[in-house]
Design an enzyme around this catalytic site. Structure first.
Site, PDB file in Angstrom:
ATOM      1  N   SER A   1      72.273  58.808  10.369  1.00 44.07           N
ATOM      2  CA  SER A   1      71.472  59.850  11.306  1.00 44.07           C
ATOM      3  C   SER A   1      70.620  60.697  10.427  1.00 44.07           C
ATOM      4  O   SER A   1      70.553  60.693   9.440  1.00 44.07           O
ATOM      5  CB  SER A   1      72.608  60.937  11.678  1.00 44.07           C
ATOM      6  OG  SER A   1      72.213  62.196  12.320  1.00 44.07           O
TER       7      SER A   1
ATOM      8  N   ARG B   1      85.336  63.111  18.131  1.00 37.71           N
ATOM      9  CA  ARG B   1      84.305  62.292  17.821  1.00 37.71           C
ATOM     10  C   ARG B   1      84.504  60.983  17.505  1.00 37.71           C
ATOM     11  O   ARG B   1      84.589  60.852  16.177  1.00 37.71           O
ATOM     12  CB  ARG B   1      83.613  63.118  16.825  1.00 37.71           C
ATOM     13  CG  ARG B   1      82.936  64.297  17.167  1.00 37.71           C
ATOM     14  CD  ARG B   1      82.229  64.954  16.281  1.00 37.71           C
ATOM     15  NE  ARG B   1      80.905  64.414  16.335  1.00 37.71           N
ATOM     16  CZ  ARG B   1      79.940  64.821  17.165  1.00 37.71           C
ATOM     17  NH1 ARG B   1      80.165  65.506  18.137  1.00 37.71           N
ATOM     18  NH2 ARG B   1      78.848  64.096  16.960  1.00 37.71           N
TER      19      ARG B   1
ATOM     20  N   GLY C   1      78.922  56.208  16.764  1.00 33.88           N
ATOM     21  CA  GLY C   1      80.108  57.039  17.351  1.00 33.88           C
ATOM     22  C   GLY C   1      79.644  58.597  17.582  1.00 33.88           C
ATOM     23  O   GLY C   1      78.264  58.998  17.183  1.00 33.88           O
TER      24      GLY C   1
ATOM     25  N   GLU D   1      78.927  55.835  23.175  1.00 36.84           N
ATOM     26  CA  GLU D   1      78.189  56.180  22.067  1.00 36.84           C
ATOM     27  C   GLU D   1      77.691  55.020  21.331  1.00 36.84           C
ATOM     28  O   GLU D   1      76.559  55.091  20.709  1.00 36.84           O
ATOM     29  CB  GLU D   1      79.006  57.159  21.141  1.00 36.84           C
ATOM     30  CG  GLU D   1      79.158  58.682  21.425  1.00 36.84           C
ATOM     31  CD  GLU D   1      77.864  59.252  21.239  1.00 36.84           C
ATOM     32  OE1 GLU D   1      76.918  59.111  20.718  1.00 36.84           O
ATOM     33  OE2 GLU D   1      77.785  60.368  21.784  1.00 36.84           O
TER      34      GLU D   1
ATOM     35  N   GLU E   1      74.702  54.137  23.382  1.00 38.66           N
ATOM     36  CA  GLU E   1      73.379  55.087  23.083  1.00 38.66           C
ATOM     37  C   GLU E   1      72.676  54.905  21.672  1.00 38.66           C
ATOM     38  O   GLU E   1      71.668  54.774  21.590  1.00 38.66           O
ATOM     39  CB  GLU E   1      74.226  56.450  23.393  1.00 38.66           C
ATOM     40  CG  GLU E   1      74.228  56.738  24.760  1.00 38.66           C
ATOM     41  CD  GLU E   1      74.938  58.126  24.950  1.00 38.66           C
ATOM     42  OE1 GLU E   1      75.165  58.527  26.171  1.00 38.66           O
ATOM     43  OE2 GLU E   1      74.897  58.820  23.901  1.00 38.66           O
ATOM     44  N   GLU E   2      73.667  54.678  20.823  1.00 43.55           N
ATOM     45  CA  GLU E   2      72.910  54.740  19.375  1.00 43.55           C
ATOM     46  C   GLU E   2      72.763  53.179  18.874  1.00 43.55           C
ATOM     47  O   GLU E   2      71.519  53.345  18.123  1.00 43.55           O
ATOM     48  CB  GLU E   2      74.017  55.137  18.284  1.00 43.55           C
ATOM     49  CG  GLU E   2      74.450  56.464  18.666  1.00 43.55           C
ATOM     50  CD  GLU E   2      75.376  57.422  17.593  1.00 43.55           C
ATOM     51  OE1 GLU E   2      75.993  56.334  16.747  1.00 43.55           O
ATOM     52  OE2 GLU E   2      75.768  58.413  17.412  1.00 43.55           O
TER      53      GLU E   2
END
Length: 150
Positions: free
Chosen positions: A47, A30, A58, A74, A77-78
């Site tokens: 999160s 990860r 990440g 990531e 996307e985040e």
């Protein structure tokens, strides 16, 4: 408190156990990204599930994906931040919560417009590396300290 954070607090104990079992079973990698803005501040995200700590953006590698490619994906996307893999430099790796977390460093030059993925991230903030929030996760703390030592 937002609905996502409330839902996250209710589901977090279950998510933490499932996350731990999944990572132990599949040995998931990860990667994370330590992203600096032009003022030297670090981007932290929170999160809605899990420990709800401030962490680095990440997430997990998809099947056949390299940790570097996953870090780039990531991050976008985040947060909506586009990075080029050649711009990311491996800082090191940390083992935490049953998974391996390679951490890459990126220095983003120019205007950054963040767009959060509401399915994963509830909030973000730019922080001075010497003044991290109290509830900062272990990967972010480790990465900032290690980067300062370099």
């Amino acid at each position: 408190m937002s609905l996502w954070r409330l839902l996250g607090r209710l589901l977090s104990p279950f998510a933490i156990v499932l996350f731990w079992v999944y990572n132990r079973t599949f040995r998931t990698v990860r990667p994370r990204v330590l992203l600096f803005d032009e003022d030297g501040r670090v981007l932290l995200v929170r999160s809605w599930t899990g420990y709800q700590e401030w962490e680095l953006p990440g997430g997990g590698c998809k099947k056949g994906e390299t940790p570097l490619a996953a870090a780039v994906r990531e991050l976008y996307e985040e947060t909506g931040v586009r990075a080029v893999s050649s711009e990311l430099i491996l800082l090191g790796e940390m083992y935490v919560h049953g998974y391996r977390a390679p951490v890459y460093v990126a220095h983003h030059i120019g205007d950054v417009t963040l767009t959060l993925d509401p399915w994963e991230i509830t909030s973000f903030q730019w922080c001075d590396p010497s003044q991290l929030p109290l509830k900062t996760g272990p990967i972010a703390r480790w990465a900032v300290m290690k980067n300062v030592q370099k």
